[in-house]
Write an enzyme that holds these catalytic residues in place. Structure first.
Site, PDB file in Angstrom:
ATOM      1  N   MET A 200     -14.590  14.964 -29.963  1.00 48.25           N
ATOM      2  CA  MET A 200     -14.743  13.610 -30.032  1.00 48.25           C
ATOM      3  C   MET A 200     -14.223  12.879 -30.970  1.00 48.25           C
ATOM      4  SD  MET A 200     -18.539  13.363 -28.558  1.00 48.25           S
ATOM      5  CE  MET A 200     -18.439  11.577 -28.307  1.00 48.25           C
ATOM      6  N   HIS A 201     -14.031  11.469 -31.049  1.00 49.15           N
ATOM      7  CA  HIS A 201     -13.660  10.574 -32.037  1.00 49.15           C
ATOM      8  C   HIS A 201     -12.402  10.500 -32.448  1.00 49.15           C
ATOM      9  CE1 HIS A 201     -18.164  10.409 -32.318  1.00 49.15           C
ATOM     10  NE2 HIS A 201     -18.259  11.760 -32.659  1.00 49.15           N
TER      11      HIS A 201
ATOM     12  N   ASP B 142     -17.176  16.527 -25.992  1.00 51.03           N
ATOM     13  CA  ASP B 142     -17.600  18.370 -26.012  1.00 51.03           C
ATOM     14  C   ASP B 142     -18.897  18.259 -25.917  1.00 51.03           C
ATOM     15  OD1 ASP B 142     -17.967  17.224 -28.595  1.00 51.03           O
ATOM     16  OD2 ASP B 142     -16.634  18.801 -29.470  1.00 51.03           O
TER      17      ASP B 142
END
Length: 492
Positions: free
Chosen positions: A78-79, A237
């Site tokens: 992520m991110h 995830d």
């Protein structure tokens, strides 16, 4: 029918082939490098992801009837900030979730814009790993590149874009950008203004199980896929891992002990904790979840074993940690190798050992690493408990969860029952399940996990050992506040 699940991780991509009954037919993986251009920075070349995914798919389907492949679903780290220009060229290496360069931007968002406002706009406050602070950093430090941004993506969305040509994301992954009104399930106009982003630079939003497109014909031909393979939006995830471990429904919990560590609590309703130490995100099943994330979990043990002890035989280093030593060690370890997210939100936090004496052994320090990660994860559990969330049991997955010793430590530090899934392929398995739902194999994500996810056993806390760890945890909680100013001084 067959479904491909993609787990786009930090150090490797894992791909699996699942049939409609949930049986995993084959698993392959491909590693790719991390880039650390400065201390505390973490980047990756998105082209390496594409190479790994394409090469992995070819091997994955080499021995199967490719005509049976119906769908693909991805769970991804992520991110991460992936930016493309108007010609779809990647403008710079992706800035990853565990990158700590955005301290100033994070402080600006939290302290100038204000935590209350951020929570109002998105349901969350700013953390250094989130995508919005990275955009502000890029605007300040790379203004020429920032001005050329045409598309802003997350890592797994770049994979989907290369597969389908469709510019998309899902609500669970978008929740971690600090650009999404999570409760309203739409881009936050106020956050776009603050970050100087136009909505057309952001992808269209989908539920994780929704189909966004089909694999491009020329790519399908090159990979050996049929030309009608559907691709679902996929998930971040942790949401994908939650699906893969059956964590859907109010109060269900999953602990993921991977490179990072997360505690994921599914919820039917949107809610936030008073200090915003937990993330309030959308879930891949169409509902919501609370999540606490520590940046270094199993990676702490990998660092200790690989870089300090100099071994890949992790199990051999745990054999001297006998049951009588658990809960009685005098060495403590703070697991902040990359700073920390929940609950401290401090990119300048640092890792350290404390409490060593002349009789301290390597086994004592190894035990301290395992316990320190468990204590760090309990911090997030305590934040959930403070909200009135009563977690009595949890699934546990991730590479670190393969260690019986570490599971025993975790169940007693948390003082909850831990359940072990039959299929230990969290995000990839979750991605394949989402694809199956999107292709109509199941009516909903919750129906799919109820039928597909099975368990093999459980770990239960021992009251005496749990009491010993309760006392140790109280000591652990005093360490970060005592050392915070020192960490900040030595990190300047």
């Amino acid at each position: 029918m067959l479904y491909i699940g993609i787990d786009l991780g930090t150090s490797a991509v894992k791909l699996l082939l699942m049939d409609e009954k949930g049986k995993i037919c084959k698993i392959v993986s491909r590693e790719y490098p991390l880039i650390f251009p400065h201390p505390g920075w973490s980047e990756q070349d998105p082209a390496k992801w594409i190479e790994a995914v394409e090469d992995g798919i070819k091997e994955l389907i080499a021995d199967c009837d490719a005509a049976q492949i119906a769908g693909i679903g991805a769970g991804g780290q992520m991110h991460g900030l992936v930016v493309l220009d108007e010609d779809d060229n990647v403008l710079r290496p992706a800035i990853l979730w565990n990158d700590g360069r955005t301290g100033e931007e994070t402080d600006y968002l939290n302290d100038v814009i204000g935590r209350d406002k951020l929570s109002e706009y998105t349901g969350n406050i700013a953390f250094a790993g989130f995508t919005a602070p990275k955009l502000l950093w890029m605007e300040k430090h790379e203004p020429e590149l920032f001005a050329r941004i045409s598309k802003i993506m997350l890592p797994k969305d770049y994979i989907n874009y290369m597969l389908t040509g469709v510019f998309s994301t899902d609500y669970s992954d978008a929740s971690g950008m600090l650009l999404l009104d999570v409760k309203g399930r739409k881009w936050s106009s106020r956050m776009l203004e603050i970050c100087h982003v136009r909505e057309e630079q952001l992808p269209r939003l989908y539920e994780s199980y929704e189909i966004v497109g089909t694999v491009r014909k020329e790519l399908a031909s090159r990979l050996g896929l049929p030309d009608n393979v559907k691709v679902c939006a996929g998930a971040g995830d942790n949401a994908a891992a939650a699906v893969g471990t059956g964590v859907c429904g109010n109060g269900a919990c999953n602990i993921s002990l991977g490179t990072s560590g997360t505690i994921f609590i599914s919820s039917d309703e949107f809610s936030t904790d008073s200090g915003n130490s937990l993330h309030a995100f959308a879930h891949a099943d169409g509902y919501y979840h609370l999540m606490g994330c520590m940046l270094s979990a199993a990676s702490c043990n990998k660092w200790w074993m690989d870089e300090i002890i100099g071994t890949k035989d992790y199990a051999s280093q745990q054999k001297d940690i006998t049951p009588d030593k658990l809960g009685r060690g005098h060495v403590y370890y703070l697991p902040y190798l990359m700073g920390e997210r929940a609950p401290h939100n401090d990119p300048l936090a640092r890792s350290c050992f404390i409490g060593m004496t002349m009789d301290s052994t390597r086994a004592d320090m190894t035990q301290a690493v395992l316990e320190g990660v468990a204590f760090g994860m309990r911090d997030s559990l305590e934040a959930a408990r403070a909200m009135g969330v009563n977690v009595r049991s949890s699934m546990i997955c991730g590479g670190g969860a393969q260690s019986p010793l570490w599971r025993k430590i975790f169940t007693n530090v948390m003082n909850i029952t831990l359940t072990i899934p039959e299929t230990e392929q969290g995000p990839g398995y979750g991605g394949a399940i989402l694809a199956a739902v999107g292709c109509g194999e199941y009516e909903s994500v919750r129906q799919a996990v109820a039928e597909l996810v099975r368990v093999t056993g459980s770990e239960n806390p021992d009251p005496e050992l749990a009491a010993l760890y309760e006392e140790k945890y109280r000591n652990y909680r005093r360490l970060y506040p005592a050392l915070k100013d020192i960490f900040h001084d030595i990190s300047k």
